[in-house]
Design an enzyme around this catalytic site. Structure first.
Site, PDB file in Angstrom:
ATOM      1  N   ILE A  91      -0.644  12.958   8.375  1.00 32.48           N
ATOM      2  CA  ILE A  91      -0.677  14.198   9.168  1.00 32.48           C
ATOM      3  C   ILE A  91       0.707  14.499   9.720  1.00 32.48           C
ATOM      4  CG2 ILE A  91      -1.807  15.410  11.068  1.00 32.48           C
ATOM      5  CD1 ILE A  91      -3.924  13.213  11.080  1.00 32.48           C
ATOM      6  N   ASP A 120      -1.663  -1.119  17.546  1.00 38.22           N
ATOM      7  CA  ASP A 120      -1.149  -0.141  16.575  1.00 38.22           C
ATOM      8  C   ASP A 120      -1.169   1.263  17.200  1.00 38.22           C
ATOM      9  OD1 ASP A 120      -0.609   0.640  13.586  1.00 38.22           O
ATOM     10  OD2 ASP A 120      -2.274   1.916  14.206  1.00 38.22           O
ATOM     11  N   VAL A 134       3.358   7.776  12.584  1.00 38.05           N
ATOM     12  CA  VAL A 134       2.262   8.174  13.472  1.00 38.05           C
ATOM     13  C   VAL A 134       1.294   9.053  12.688  1.00 38.05           C
ATOM     14  CG1 VAL A 134       1.631   9.397  15.585  1.00 38.05           C
ATOM     15  CG2 VAL A 134       3.786   8.127  15.496  1.00 38.05           C
ATOM     16  N   LYS A 159       5.957   1.872  12.567  1.00 34.26           N
ATOM     17  CA  LYS A 159       5.806   2.201  13.992  1.00 34.26           C
ATOM     18  C   LYS A 159       6.110   1.015  14.893  1.00 34.26           C
ATOM     19  CE  LYS A 159       1.619   1.290  12.182  1.00 34.26           C
ATOM     20  NZ  LYS A 159       0.924   1.780  11.005  1.00 34.26           N
ATOM     21  N   THR A 187       0.833  -1.208   0.000  1.00 34.63           N
ATOM     22  CA  THR A 187       0.000   0.000   0.000  1.00 34.63           C
ATOM     23  C   THR A 187       0.865   1.255   0.000  1.00 34.63           C
ATOM     24  OG1 THR A 187      -1.659  -1.223   1.257  1.00 34.63           O
ATOM     25  CG2 THR A 187      -1.877   1.165   1.242  1.00 34.63           C
ATOM     26  N   VAL A 188       1.769   1.357   0.969  1.00 36.78           N
ATOM     27  CA  VAL A 188       2.541   2.601   1.135  1.00 36.78           C
ATOM     28  C   VAL A 188       3.671   2.691   0.096  1.00 36.78           C
ATOM     29  CG1 VAL A 188       3.786   4.072   2.757  1.00 36.78           C
ATOM     30  CG2 VAL A 188       1.982   2.563   3.601  1.00 36.78           C
ATOM     31  N   GLY A 236      -7.691  -0.583   2.622  1.00 34.44           N
ATOM     32  CA  GLY A 236      -6.243  -0.501   2.857  1.00 34.44           C
ATOM     33  C   GLY A 236      -5.875   0.194   4.149  1.00 34.44           C
ATOM     34  N   LYS A 277       1.997   3.894  18.302  1.00 38.49           N
ATOM     35  CA  LYS A 277       2.058   5.320  17.965  1.00 38.49           C
ATOM     36  C   LYS A 277       2.121   6.151  19.239  1.00 38.49           C
ATOM     37  CE  LYS A 277      -0.453   4.433  13.693  1.00 38.49           C
ATOM     38  NZ  LYS A 277      -1.783   4.221  13.135  1.00 38.49           N
ATOM     39  N   GLU A 304       8.080  10.222   9.710  1.00 40.29           N
ATOM     40  CA  GLU A 304       6.839  11.014   9.852  1.00 40.29           C
ATOM     41  C   GLU A 304       5.590  10.153   9.673  1.00 40.29           C
ATOM     42  OE1 GLU A 304       6.417  14.666  10.493  1.00 40.29           O
ATOM     43  OE2 GLU A 304       4.627  13.530  10.991  1.00 40.29           O
TER      44      GLU A 304
HETATM   45  P1  NAP Z   1       1.776  -4.029   2.777  1.00 37.94           P
HETATM   46  O1  NAP Z   1       0.727  -3.483   1.891  1.00 37.94           O
HETATM   47  O2  NAP Z   1       1.531  -5.311   3.462  1.00 37.94           O
HETATM   48  O3  NAP Z   1       3.109  -4.140   1.917  1.00 37.94           O
HETATM   49  C1  NAP Z   1       4.272  -4.722   2.405  1.00 37.94           C
HETATM   50  C2  NAP Z   1       5.268  -4.827   1.273  1.00 37.94           C
HETATM   51  O4  NAP Z   1       6.506  -5.265   1.822  1.00 37.94           O
HETATM   52  C3  NAP Z   1       4.904  -5.815   0.166  1.00 37.94           C
HETATM   53  O5  NAP Z   1       5.252  -5.269  -1.078  1.00 37.94           O
HETATM   54  C4  NAP Z   1       5.775  -7.045   0.467  1.00 37.94           C
HETATM   55  O6  NAP Z   1       6.211  -7.732  -0.684  1.00 37.94           O
HETATM   56  C5  NAP Z   1       6.980  -6.395   1.104  1.00 37.94           C
HETATM   57  N1  NAP Z   1       7.629  -7.285   2.077  1.00 37.94           N
HETATM   58  C6  NAP Z   1       7.134  -7.695   3.260  1.00 37.94           C
HETATM   59  N2  NAP Z   1       8.033  -8.488   3.883  1.00 37.94           N
HETATM   60  C7  NAP Z   1       9.088  -8.561   3.068  1.00 37.94           C
HETATM   61  C8  NAP Z   1      10.336  -9.228   3.141  1.00 37.94           C
HETATM   62  N3  NAP Z   1      10.658  -9.985   4.190  1.00 37.94           N
HETATM   63  N4  NAP Z   1      11.208  -9.084   2.115  1.00 37.94           N
HETATM   64  C9  NAP Z   1      10.893  -8.326   1.049  1.00 37.94           C
HETATM   65  N5  NAP Z   1       9.730  -7.663   0.921  1.00 37.94           N
HETATM   66  C10 NAP Z   1       8.841  -7.782   1.927  1.00 37.94           C
HETATM   67  O7  NAP Z   1       2.139  -2.975   3.937  1.00 37.94           O
HETATM   68  P2  NAP Z   1       1.756  -1.413   3.985  1.00 37.94           P
HETATM   69  O8  NAP Z   1       0.330  -1.245   4.407  1.00 37.94           O
HETATM   70  O9  NAP Z   1       2.220  -0.749   2.765  1.00 37.94           O
HETATM   71  O10 NAP Z   1       2.636  -0.941   5.247  1.00 37.94           O
HETATM   72  C11 NAP Z   1       4.014  -0.716   5.135  1.00 37.94           C
HETATM   73  C12 NAP Z   1       4.496   0.003   6.396  1.00 37.94           C
HETATM   74  O11 NAP Z   1       3.844   1.265   6.509  1.00 37.94           O
HETATM   75  C13 NAP Z   1       4.189  -0.739   7.705  1.00 37.94           C
HETATM   76  O12 NAP Z   1       5.226  -0.510   8.610  1.00 37.94           O
HETATM   77  C14 NAP Z   1       2.911  -0.057   8.183  1.00 37.94           C
HETATM   78  O13 NAP Z   1       2.734  -0.159   9.574  1.00 37.94           O
HETATM   79  C15 NAP Z   1       3.200   1.355   7.767  1.00 37.94           C
HETATM   80  N6  NAP Z   1       2.035   2.210   7.597  1.00 37.94           N
HETATM   81  C16 NAP Z   1       1.006   1.784   6.817  1.00 37.94           C
HETATM   82  C17 NAP Z   1      -0.084   2.621   6.620  1.00 37.94           C
HETATM   83  C18 NAP Z   1      -1.230   2.212   5.755  1.00 37.94           C
HETATM   84  O14 NAP Z   1      -2.182   2.984   5.642  1.00 37.94           O
HETATM   85  N7  NAP Z   1      -1.208   1.046   5.130  1.00 37.94           N
HETATM   86  C19 NAP Z   1      -0.102   3.882   7.226  1.00 37.94           C
HETATM   87  C20 NAP Z   1       0.997   4.278   8.022  1.00 37.94           C
HETATM   88  C21 NAP Z   1       2.048   3.440   8.196  1.00 37.94           C
HETATM   89  P3  NAP Z   1       5.200  -8.507  -1.684  1.00 37.94           P
HETATM   90  O15 NAP Z   1       4.490  -7.410  -2.410  1.00 37.94           O
HETATM   91  O16 NAP Z   1       6.063  -9.299  -2.574  1.00 37.94           O
HETATM   92  O17 NAP Z   1       4.303  -9.289  -0.792  1.00 37.94           O
HETATM   93  N1  HSE Z   2      -3.660   0.348  10.338  1.00 34.20           N
HETATM   94  C1  HSE Z   2      -3.278   1.688  10.597  1.00 34.20           C
HETATM   95  C2  HSE Z   2      -4.519   2.515  10.883  1.00 34.20           C
HETATM   96  C3  HSE Z   2      -2.547   2.240   9.418  1.00 34.20           C
HETATM   97  O1  HSE Z   2      -5.617   2.013  10.672  1.00 34.20           O
HETATM   98  O2  HSE Z   2      -4.401   3.652  11.336  1.00 34.20           O
HETATM   99  C4  HSE Z   2      -1.904   3.563   9.717  1.00 34.20           C
HETATM  100  O3  HSE Z   2      -0.870   3.410  10.641  1.00 34.20           O
END
Ligand code: NAP
Ligand code: HSE
Length: 433
Positions: A140, A205, A136, A109, A18-19, A191, A209, A133
């Site tokens: 924002i 989670d 958390v 986080k 996603t990110v 997502g 934060k 940034e």
């Molecule tokens: P996600 O959609 O699950 O994507 C994770 C990505 O990392 C995938 O592309 C996956 O590869 C890759 N990956 C995971 N483990 C791996 C490994 N061991 N080796 C190589 N690649 C690996 O996660 P996300 O939602 O983008 O979140 C990413 C980070 O941002 C997390 O720390 C999350 O807490 C943080 N975050 C997310 C959001 C949100 O809204 N989603 C908001 C704030 C912060 P594949 O594609 O091949 O599976």
């Molecule tokens: N799963 C988290 C949320 C993503 O719902 O706020 C952002 O850290």
């Protein structure tokens, strides 16, 4: 300071979910502007994923690798942007990147809340940037304000809605009467939820934060294990309904406070008055109040999760790192934690409580409850009774502020009384004058 010539900052993105996918899109979208905005170009050199065979629309497949060593060995890569999530191998990759002299940006986080001290230490030792940034409240800006714009303050209190998934679920349950499971499924589809939504709904989670915010606010290390954490899984439609009838909405709050040299760092669902500014923060939106001794109250509001909002924060960090590199000013974060404060024991924390219970509906019941409250210094502020027929009633009480240990003592005595048929829920109340 003289500006160096730096043609292109090369980055590696670890994770294209996603990110990571959002960051890739923003780089494509902004590539004409980087030079004008920050004086250099930003280019993606490699992207680490688990599965390089997965079809990824709009992504240059030649950038993909499943081998982290390729990134570490590439001297042209200046910045590692960790967007995989989880602790392992993210921690090892971040530490290896820093050891190899690469700047690091992350949204992770989980990692910072558990291992922040070690990672900040490794970055400081090498004089490198470590920016987070997006960790958390997603899109924002709260980390930069805390670390920079508000640095002239002693931070007194932070109260935030910092989990988009639970806020979305509670909003759907409140406004549309949706069931918990349906609202969670929709949050996952959009997502917002983590891969395993347990972390969202159990409050972990938000707890992570809260640990990060507490650390930065009070300059004393706070890990996720130090945060008193309760999720929303015990919140029922009936709680929401009766809270509404009494003038409240239910929100999952992260609360960080310094009280007489002790830290309170907690996450729990709370009733807040319907007219409270946080009550109107709905859907996946997040909001963070920060009170400083000089600035007074400030509030930050926006999207706390999702592809582009989160990528927006990551992008800001990447661009700041590029400017730091250009200005030869990397690693300029001061000492993050220069104090070691104790935590206030949970029993000593004063709160108001909402208590919902089934009681016998007969004379003397209220007097008996009031007596138990009285001997434990619990005072009632609000009361609502609904007859359930057959000599039973549903009783809702909101207390005045009371130390948690006194309230729990009273609760224990109440549950031993025959007139109390069952305690349905206990939820803290926040934001009443
Ligand atoms: P996600 O959609 O699950 O994507 C994770 C990505 O990392 C995938 O592309 C996956 O590869 C890759 N990956 C995971 N483990 C791996 C490994 N061991 N080796 C190589 N690649 C690996 O996660 P996300 O939602 O983008 O979140 C990413 C980070 O941002 C997390 O720390 C999350 O807490 C943080 N975050 C997310 C959001 C949100 O809204 N989603 C908001 C704030 C912060 P594949 O594609 O091949 O599976
Ligand atoms: N799963 C988290 C949320 C993503 O719902 O706020 C952002 O850290």
């Amino acid at each position: 300071m003289a500006q160096k010539k730096l043609g292109t900052v090369h980055i590696a993105i670890l994770g294209l979910g996603t990110v990571g996918g959002g960051v890739y899109k923003l780089i494509e979208r902004q590539k004409e502007n980087f030079e004008k905005k920050i004086g250099c170009q930003i280019a993606v050199k490699k992207i680490l994923v688990r599965n390089i065979h997965k079809i990824r629309d709009g992504v240059d497949a030649s950038l993909l690798t499943d081998n982290f060593d390729e990134i570490i060995r590439d001297d042209e890569i200046d910045v590692v942007v960790e967007l995989m999530g989880g602790i392992h191998p993210a921690k090892e990759y971040v530490l290896k990147a820093l050891a190899a002299g690469k700047q690091v940006v992350t949204a992770n986080k989980d990692l910072i809340a558990a291992h922040g001290e070690e990672i900040f230490g490794a970055a400081a030792e090498k004089g490198l940037d470590f920016k987070f940034e997006a960790a958390v409240a997603g899109g924002i800006p709260v980390i930069a304000p805390l670390m920079k714009s508000l640095a002239g303050n002693d931070i007194e209190e932070i109260i935030g809605i910092v989990n988009g998934t639970t806020n979305f679920i509670l909003t759907k349950m409140t406004a549309e009467g949706m069931e918990f499971a349906d609202a969670l499924a929709e949050a996952t589809r959009l997502g917002y939820a983590e891969a395993d939504p347990t972390a969202d709904v159990e409050g972990y989670d938000a707890g992570r934060k809260c640990a990060i915010l507490s650390t930065l606010a009070f300059h004393s290390w706070v890990t996720d294990k130090d945060v008193i954490t309760e999720g929303i899984t015990k919140i029922t439609a009936a709680d929401i309904h009766f809270a509404k009838e009494m003038g409240y909405v239910i929100k999952l709050l992260a609360i960080a406070r310094e009280v007489e040299g002790e830290i309170i760092s907690s996450v729990y669902p709370a009733l807040i008055p319907q007219e409270h500014p946080l009550a109107s923060v709905n859907d996946s939106f997040n909001a963070v109040f920060i009170r400083g001794d000089a600035v007074g109250d400030t509030m930050f509001y926006g999207r706390g999760a999702g592809e582009l909002p989160t990528a927006s924060a990551v992008m800001g960090d990447i661009m700041e790192v590029a400017v730091d590199m250009l200005m030869d000013a990397c690693g300029r974060t001061g000492e993050v934690c220069y104090r070691k404060l104790p935590f206030k024991p949970q029993g000593e924390i004063a709160n108001r409580f909402f208590l919902r219970m089934h009681v016998e509906d007969k004379p003397g019941v209220m007097a008996a409850i009031a007596n138990v409250f009285g001997i434990n210094n619990v005072s009632m502020k609000q009361l609502l009774q609904k007859s359930l027929g057959a000599d039973e009633a549903e009783l809702m009480i909101v207390t005045e502020k009371v130390k948690e240990k006194n309230f729990r003592n009273a609760l224990r005595l109440l549950t031993e009384m025959e007139i109390i048929k069952g305690v349905s829920n206990v939820i803290r109340v926040h934001g009443l004058k």
